[in-house]
Design a protein around this motif. Sequence first.
Motif, PDB file in Angstrom:
ATOM      1  N   TYR A 153     -20.925  26.611 -13.644  1.00 47.85           N
ATOM      2  CA  TYR A 153     -19.869  27.310 -14.380  1.00 47.85           C
ATOM      3  C   TYR A 153     -19.987  28.819 -14.154  1.00 47.85           C
ATOM      4  O   TYR A 153     -21.048  29.408 -14.396  1.00 47.85           O
ATOM      5  N   ILE A 154     -18.900  29.421 -13.698  1.00 45.88           N
ATOM      6  CA  ILE A 154     -18.826  30.872 -13.511  1.00 45.88           C
ATOM      7  C   ILE A 154     -17.997  31.439 -14.652  1.00 45.88           C
ATOM      8  O   ILE A 154     -16.799  31.156 -14.768  1.00 45.88           O
ATOM      9  N   LEU A 155     -18.623  32.249 -15.512  1.00 42.07           N
ATOM     10  CA  LEU A 155     -17.942  32.855 -16.646  1.00 42.07           C
ATOM     11  C   LEU A 155     -17.701  34.331 -16.360  1.00 42.07           C
ATOM     12  O   LEU A 155     -18.566  35.017 -15.787  1.00 42.07           O
ATOM     13  N   GLY A 156     -16.546  34.823 -16.756  1.00 44.01           N
ATOM     14  CA  GLY A 156     -16.241  36.236 -16.592  1.00 44.01           C
ATOM     15  C   GLY A 156     -15.605  36.789 -17.854  1.00 44.01           C
ATOM     16  O   GLY A 156     -14.649  36.210 -18.378  1.00 44.01           O
ATOM     17  N   ALA A 174     -14.634  32.755 -23.297  1.00 50.94           N
ATOM     18  CA  ALA A 174     -14.991  32.466 -21.911  1.00 50.94           C
ATOM     19  C   ALA A 174     -15.782  31.171 -21.785  1.00 50.94           C
ATOM     20  O   ALA A 174     -15.690  30.477 -20.759  1.00 50.94           O
ATOM     21  N   SER A 175     -16.552  30.839 -22.804  1.00 51.27           N
ATOM     22  CA  SER A 175     -17.412  29.654 -22.734  1.00 51.27           C
ATOM     23  C   SER A 175     -16.818  28.439 -23.446  1.00 51.27           C
ATOM     24  O   SER A 175     -17.480  27.398 -23.541  1.00 51.27           O
ATOM     25  N   ALA A 176     -15.590  28.573 -23.928  1.00 53.51           N
ATOM     26  CA  ALA A 176     -14.964  27.454 -24.648  1.00 53.51           C
ATOM     27  C   ALA A 176     -14.880  26.220 -23.755  1.00 53.51           C
ATOM     28  O   ALA A 176     -14.404  26.289 -22.619  1.00 53.51           O
ATOM     29  N   GLY A 177     -15.396  25.101 -24.246  1.00 52.94           N
ATOM     30  CA  GLY A 177     -15.357  23.860 -23.488  1.00 52.94           C
ATOM     31  C   GLY A 177     -16.472  23.692 -22.489  1.00 52.94           C
ATOM     32  O   GLY A 177     -16.530  22.677 -21.783  1.00 52.94           O
TER      33      GLY A 177
END
Length: 268
Positions: A153-156, A174-177
């Motif tokens: 997972y790439i979060l920005g 950003a991290s939802a789910g």
Amino acid sequence: SERGIMSEEKQVLAGVPGPGNTEPQGAPKSKCPVIGGAPKFKTAAGPSNANWWPNQLNLKILHQHSPLSEPMDTEFNYAEEFKPFVPLFSTIKSKDGKFSILGNHDYGDYGEWKSAAEKAQNIPNLIALQKEAGFEMLRNEHRIIEKNGEKLYILGVENWGIKPFPQYGDLDKASAGVPADTVKILMSHDPTHFDEIVKKHPSNVQVTLSGHTHGMQFGLDLKNVRWSPVQFKYKKWADLYESEGKTLYVNRGFGVIAYPGRVGIEPE
């Protein structure tokens, strides 16, 4: 080459080294808080080296406001600054995608605009230019890279820094789910986000990639010595850090602010 790994307790040098998706409104004339004003000098009998170093180091440059923080004239368009770099950044190839995020300067808060509408168009213009270079901008969201049944997972997030810097980054969004037990890499421009929020966040982000400090474009970056005045403002300002089982890497970047060059801190 090996990198320095720094923790909360000790440092080991191993070798060389917008809220949600809404832009701020109005057309403020505020200045960048990272540069600040020029130090004031006065003639007097010079202090000894013992008195001058490091207690007499003028750190006000990190806090004052000054025209130095606005090196371009008032007609300068921040998105347009990226235009000459589109061909160069287009040469970067990736099989799994190219991702970018916003930093504090991208909101255009440190310049003057003819209208609020002109300022509001700056970020859409920047997104379009980066898309032309092959980048997808992540604004409090995430993407998944999947290989052989495994997911990365790439979060920005948008910029989040200790005030007066903008705090538009939303790690919750950003991290939802995203499952807490999966592998995640977070892109967050300002490294202070790591200590203030990221490392204790329930999303369990294992690796954070930041920039912002530029290493103040001045310092020593040697095999066994790493020093820059910026360390008096940012505890984590370059290279690899570990805290509470989480990892932060702070990139020195390649940009400049105020002074158009670097001394001792090479672009990265």
